[in-house]
Enzyme design. Structure first.
Site, PDB file in Angstrom:
ATOM      1  CD1 TRP A 491      -2.987  -1.423   0.819  1.00 27.25           C
ATOM      2  CD2 TRP A 491      -1.384  -2.482   1.965  1.00 27.25           C
ATOM      3  NE1 TRP A 491      -3.429  -2.696   1.087  1.00 27.25           N
ATOM      4  CE2 TRP A 491      -2.466  -3.382   1.800  1.00 27.25           C
ATOM      5  CE3 TRP A 491      -0.256  -2.934   2.643  1.00 27.25           C
ATOM      6  CZ2 TRP A 491      -2.456  -4.675   2.286  1.00 27.25           C
ATOM      7  CZ3 TRP A 491      -0.233  -4.243   3.134  1.00 27.25           C
ATOM      8  CH2 TRP A 491      -1.321  -5.098   2.947  1.00 27.25           C
ATOM      9  CG  ASP A 492       3.986   4.291  -1.238  1.00 24.27           C
ATOM     10  OD1 ASP A 492       5.054   4.044  -0.653  1.00 24.27           O
ATOM     11  OD2 ASP A 492       3.811   5.323  -1.909  1.00 24.27           O
ATOM     12  CE1 TYR A 493      -1.566   3.136   3.804  1.00 25.61           C
ATOM     13  CE2 TYR A 493      -1.892   0.878   4.507  1.00 25.61           C
ATOM     14  CZ  TYR A 493      -2.411   2.065   4.063  1.00 25.61           C
ATOM     15  OH  TYR A 493      -3.765   2.208   3.892  1.00 25.61           O
ATOM     16  CG  ASP A 494       6.991   4.899   2.240  1.00 30.63           C
ATOM     17  OD1 ASP A 494       5.879   5.383   2.482  1.00 30.63           O
ATOM     18  OD2 ASP A 494       7.768   5.397   1.418  1.00 30.63           O
ATOM     19  CE  LYS A 520       3.917   7.517   2.913  1.00 27.71           C
ATOM     20  NZ  LYS A 520       4.187   6.971   1.553  1.00 27.71           N
TER      21      LYS A 520
END
Length: 825
Positions: A491-494, A520
């Site tokens: 989810w691009d929850y970097d 995030k």
């Protein structure tokens, strides 16, 4: 005779009003048909029946008006009462959710009440006047309420925070790091500007960098202050040294960095002073948990690094968007010739192929003791074969590589073997680390392995370290501990934000060394920074398991149940919003068409809703902590995205809009799919979910409770479809950048969509002052006391807000008038 004339006049008036009945009846008919048509679609999708029922009733009411039947008024009255009851049932007394539900029927009800005597053949005038007056009052009150902040949370306050107090003499008046100190708390122990006099702030000086307006450039720079000089950088990596009192240029340096045409950024420059170095980092290395074979050589390298003849007494450390590490003389701006090759280290060495704009640092380099530590930004979603996420430490005197952390190959501790490269496409560190010299640790917020939304190819090591906080030994670059905030991140929850280090009272007269990490996801993790164990309870919870064939999802995900979460309430159809009733209906239909199973809805070939989404939650601005009291200030973003995996086979990728973020397609080369990005917006281009879309919040770290929350900024400078709102309605807009807070209880923030620098009361969130900026800002402000004049300044870079067409090159300093009573001589 007079009675006959009155009857005649009344009859004529009714005749003249007949067209109004026809127009109103036609309007109700058209509105009713539109609502019924959309309502039918919504019902088929499993949504609310209200729009279908109300639409049919309104259309019938319109037909009755066209036929001049009083029943039309009574039917409309039934629709009105039903709408009010339905609205209150769905959203209670929440102001903004009520607006699109009630405002249209209130306006229509006012027209209906004015036309009531005409429809009733001249009777009912008293009822008409009474209803009309009441409706006008409600509409006027509603219009006035538009300019009042709504959704404000206040949980009892925090008591009294003193305005006075002497600055800590052991804490020098310098802003040397991105978060002022290595702790990343953005706390300044100054009290000259306080809650009693902050409304007297005025522009002290303005500096223009000359950096051109560029659609790929965003000024996110926080200057540093050393003695009587400010040092700052522009998105194109130009560096300026300014007089701290006047803003006059002392020197400048242009590295001639080429435009990336993608992502020009520079959040800050570092500072290094040779000789002002201790070697406690060597003493703090824990040899029990470091690979014995590697430890001696690494420690020996750090301890015996040759000290070249220093040509620069003090140094400014810069990274560039073409992947160079540069040191400049802090006094002259000249290159430090003894560093690297004539002042420059090539960060591309050992990285293998780097396509244009695929790798470069964007955040301030971390300078600790005699090391310069850098990670790097990588171009999201391009390929499975992108540059490595390696983190490297260079000797700050010579530029020689001291250590490297290649998580894909721990055996590489410096340069890769001849002909080899650092492990490709590993999770990177694009944001800013924090460090604790006493513990000898640096804390890295990591990204995820590219491309963001497909993970079938990821190695066990990449899955182990992605979207985590990783503690490395400063001396060796070896891993001490790690904590993961999202497992197998699709989810691009970097982790975008700098960790904040704060010594938390333990209730026994001592403290516990804590690390606070915002994400995030809106989750806030509080860890013991010695070993990474949670200080606030973390619970692994089951998450949805539906995913695209060929990939996989984790069975559980970590939730920080011991801390408040911000903006994490799941979206529902009832949460959909719009500027009009039609907007809202369209948004409800759009929501029902999407796959949505909560924040861990995995991307598939069906359009899937991500929320909080890859902008956050909380982003790179991080937090600000009042270290005296333990109060933490947070700003967040609430903007969901829609992603869809598109099979690559047979796809003409040249026709896809490549780019970065919403509105673009990521090619994800090496996977079976490309991924399309869109926003969840209404036909008018307004977010589909109810405001606020961004908030300011304050959490008491001692009690771990949310104390207050307020909408962040107004729509005054927001542009929708080329039109600027120009009305200061405090909806609460998405925010970027971070805040700074002072010992006097002030929080300064500038990263809203409207063009202001604000001062908030940290006790209550109340806005105490705001200064108009020429363009928006997305940089974190900073504040310092000039050692020459004794004046406290608040400085912010204003280059333009995200999504705003207005761009600039301003650095603006605010201060109290020079003769202010509390200015220090």
């Amino acid at each position: 005779m007079s009675g006959e004339r009155n009857k005649s006049s009344s009859g004529a008036s009714r005749k003249r009003s007949q067209p109004a009945l026809l127009v109103f009846g036609g309007l109700l008919l058209l509105i009713g048909i539109a609502l019924a048509a959309g309502g039918m679609q919504l019902v088929i999708l499993g949504g609310s029946w209200y729009y279908l029922i109300a639409g049919v009733a309104m259309a019938v009411s319109g037909l009755l008006y066209l036929r001049r039947k009083p029943a039309g008024a009574w039917l409309f009255a039934l629709v009105f009462v039903g709408t009010v009851l339905w609205a209150l049932w769905e959203v209670g007394l929440s102001f903004w959710p009520l607006v699109p539900r009630l405002a249209p029927v209130l306006v229509l009800a006012l027209i209906a009440s004015l036309l009531l005597p005409t429809l009733l053949g001249g009777s009912g005038r008293g009822v008409s006047r009474g209803l009309s007056a009441a409706l006008v009052l409600v509409l006027v009150a509603g219009g006035a309420a538009v300019f009042v902040p709504h959704g404000v949370i206040s949980n009892g306050g925090i008591g009294s925070l003193a305005n006075s107090g002497e600055p800590d003499a052991s804490d020098p008046a310098a802003w040397q790091y991105y978060g002022r100190t290595p702790n990343g708390t953005r706390f300044v122990p100054e009290t000259q500007i306080n809650r009693d006099n902050v409304d007297g702030l005025e522009v002290a000086w303005t500096f223009r960098t000359g950096d051109p307006a560029n659609p790929f450039s965003e000024n996110q720079n926080t200057p540093i202050q050393i003695d009587d000089t400010l040092y700052l950088c522009t998105p194109m990596n130009k560096v300026f040294a300014l007089d701290a009192d006047t803003g006059e240029e002392k020197w400048s340096y242009d590295p001639q960095a080429p435009d990336t045409h993608t992502w020009n950024r520079c959040r800050g420059v570092g500072y290094y002073e040779p000789g002002a170095v201790t070697h406690s980092l060597l003493e703090s290395a824990d040899t029990d948990i470091v690979d014995d074979a590697a430890t001696p050589s690494l420690l020996q390298t750090a301890a015996t690094q040759p000290a070249a003849a220093n040509t620069c007494r003090r140094r400014i450390v810069l990274t560039t968007i073409d992947a160079r590490l540069i040191e400049l003389d802090a006094d002259t701006g000249e290159l430090c010739e003894d560093f690297g090759q004539g002042g420059t280290v090539d960060l591309k060495v050992g990285m293998g192929e780097i396509k244009p704009a695929y790798y470069f640092p964007t955040s301030m380099p971390t300078v600790v003791q005699d090391l310069v530590i850098v990670g790097g930004w990588v171009f999201d979603g391009r390929s499975v074969d992108e540059p490595s996420g390696v983190v490297r430490a260079f000797n700050a005197n010579s530029g020689e590589l001291v250590w490297a952390w290649d998580l894909g190959n721990p055996a590489i501790t410096k340069l890769p073997p001849e002909g080899d490269t650092y492990t490709r496409a590993t999770p990177n560190v694009w944001s800013t680390p924090a460090f604790d010299e006493a513990l000898g640790l640096i804390y890295l917020p990591t990204g995820n392995q590219q491309p963001d939304f497909w993970g079938a190819h990821r190695s066990p090591a990449a899955d182990e370290f992605s979207s985590s906080i990783v503690a490395l030994e400063l001396a060796t670059g070896r891993v001490r501990w790690k904590f993961q905030t999202a497992h197998h991140d699709l989810w691009d929850y970097d982790v975008p934000a700098q960790p904040a280090l704060y010594d938390l009272p333990d209730g026994k007269g001592g403290t516990v060394p804590a690390l606070i990490q915002v994400t995030k996801r809106g989750q806030i993790f509080m860890l013991d920074r010695r070993d990474g164990s949670p200080l606030a309870e973390v619970e692994e919870r089951p998450v949805p398991q539906e995913h695209q064939e060929g990939d996989w999802v984790s069975a559980t995900q970590p939730y920080s149940v011991g801390m408040p979460s911000i903006g994490t309430e799941p979206l529902t159809e009832q949460a959909m919003w719009g500027a009009t009733v039609f907007d809202q209906l369209a948004c409800r239909i759009a929501f029902r068409k999407l796959r949505y199973e909560g924040e861990f809805t995995a991307p598939t070939t069906e359009p899937s809703l991500l929320y909080p989404g890859y902008y956050g939650g909380m982003n790179w601005g991080s937090v600000s902590i009042n270290e005296n009291e333990g109060y933490m200030f947070i700003n967040d973003i609430r903007m969901p995205q829609i992603v869809k995996l598109i099979p690559r086979e047979g796809l003409d990728e040249s026709q896809m809009p490549a780019g970065h973020g919403v509105g673009s397609v990521y090619p994800m080369e090496g996977t079976p799919f490309v991924v399309d990005h869109a926003s969840l917006s209404s036909p008018l281009g307004i977010p589909c979910h109810a405001p606020p879309w961004g908030t300011f919040s304050m959490i008491d770290l001692k009690t771990r409770t949310l104390v207050w929350q307020r909408p962040a900024g107004t729509v005054e400078d927001a542009v929708v479809n080329g039109v600027k709102a120009s009305v200061p309605v405090p909806l609460g807009m998405p925010t970027l950048g971070g805040a700074v807070n002072t010992a006097s209880g002030l929080v300064f923030y500038a990263g809203t969509q409207d063009y202001y620098l604000r001062a908030l009361d940290i006790e209550t969130g109340e806005e105490l002052w705001k200064g108009r900026l020429p363009v928006g800002a997305q940089a974190t402000p900073m504040t310092y006391v000039s050692p020459a004049s004794g004046r406290q300044y608040v400085v912010v870079s204003a280059g333009g807000a995200r999504q705003s067409p207005d761009r600039g090159d301003y650095v603006i300093a605010y201060a109290l008038p020079a003769d202010a009573e509390n200015a220090t001589p």
